[in-house]
Design a protein around this motif. Structure first.
Motif, mmCIF file in Angstrom:
data_model
loop_
_atom_site.group_PDB
_atom_site.id
_atom_site.type_symbol
_atom_site.label_atom_id
_atom_site.label_comp_id
_atom_site.label_asym_id
_atom_site.label_seq_id
_atom_site.Cartn_x
_atom_site.Cartn_y
_atom_site.Cartn_z
ATOM 1 N N TYR A 5 -1.515 7.570 9.919
ATOM 2 C CA TYR A 5 -0.888 8.729 9.298
ATOM 3 C C TYR A 5 -0.971 8.525 7.793
ATOM 4 N N SER A 6 -1.339 9.539 7.035
ATOM 5 C CA SER A 6 -1.453 9.414 5.585
ATOM 6 C C SER A 6 -0.760 10.576 4.898
ATOM 7 N N VAL A 7 -0.227 10.278 3.709
ATOM 8 C CA VAL A 7 0.432 11.302 2.907
ATOM 9 C C VAL A 7 0.068 11.052 1.446
ATOM 10 N N TYR A 20 -0.236 4.812 6.960
ATOM 11 C CA TYR A 20 0.563 4.004 7.875
ATOM 12 C C TYR A 20 -0.204 3.873 9.188
ATOM 13 N N GLU A 22 0.001 3.077 12.807
ATOM 14 C CA GLU A 22 1.044 3.022 13.831
ATOM 15 C C GLU A 22 0.876 1.842 14.772
ATOM 16 N N ARG A 71 6.618 5.154 12.964
ATOM 17 C CA ARG A 71 6.271 6.293 12.110
ATOM 18 C C ARG A 71 7.501 7.067 11.652
ATOM 19 N N ALA A 72 8.475 7.259 12.525
ATOM 20 C CA ALA A 72 9.678 8.003 12.133
ATOM 21 C C ALA A 72 10.411 7.282 10.998
ATOM 22 N N GLU A 75 8.349 7.706 7.746
ATOM 23 C CA GLU A 75 8.518 9.023 7.144
ATOM 24 C C GLU A 75 9.902 9.167 6.519
ATOM 25 N N LEU A 78 9.954 7.428 3.229
ATOM 26 C CA LEU A 78 9.230 8.185 2.202
ATOM 27 C C LEU A 78 10.109 9.243 1.550
ATOM 28 N N THR A 79 11.117 9.744 2.273
ATOM 29 C CA THR A 79 12.014 10.741 1.682
ATOM 30 C C THR A 79 12.891 10.127 0.601
ATOM 31 N N VAL A 89 6.101 11.732 -3.373
ATOM 32 C CA VAL A 89 5.382 12.039 -2.137
ATOM 33 C C VAL A 89 5.099 13.535 -2.147
ATOM 34 N N TRP A 91 4.011 16.032 0.154
ATOM 35 C CA TRP A 91 3.806 16.295 1.585
ATOM 36 C C TRP A 91 2.757 17.367 1.838
#
Length: 105
Positions: A5-7, A20, A22, A71-72, A75, A78-79, A89, A91
């Protein structure tokens, strides 16, 4: 099979991304700005304690998460990244775009 997963992120005039994995439970910061990269990496390595709401907006409990545990949690961490590091970030910015445009002009 790899699940990544990328942001997109930015720091100063530099843009990049955090990925990230997983399966490996590992985040990698891809940011040309050394200071921003180091701040984000350090932040994502540390346990993060935060207030989590439940049934009402007045019903909170403190929970500690491992930002790279799943992952949760990644994320959620990241907030909180901006407040702790000034790494933003983004999004909504496509990661493929920042790979070809690594700086704001």
């Amino acid at each position: 099979m790899e699940h990544t997963y990328s942001v997109a992120v930015s720091y100063g005039k530099d843009v990049g991304w955090i990925s990230y994995d997983e399966d490996a439970k590992k985040a990698e910061v891809h940011l040309a700005n050394e200071e921003g990269r180091r701040k984000a990496e350090d932040f994502l390595r540390q346990p993060l304690t935060l207030d989590v709401p439940h049934e009402t907006l007045m019903d909170f409990t403190q929970e500690t998460i491992d930002p790279q545990g799943d992952r949760a949690s990644f994320e959620l961490a990241l907030t909180r990244l901006w407040e702790a590091t000034q790494v933003h970030v983004d999004w909504s910015r496509p990661v493929e775009y920042v790979k070809t445009h690594p700086r704001y002009e």
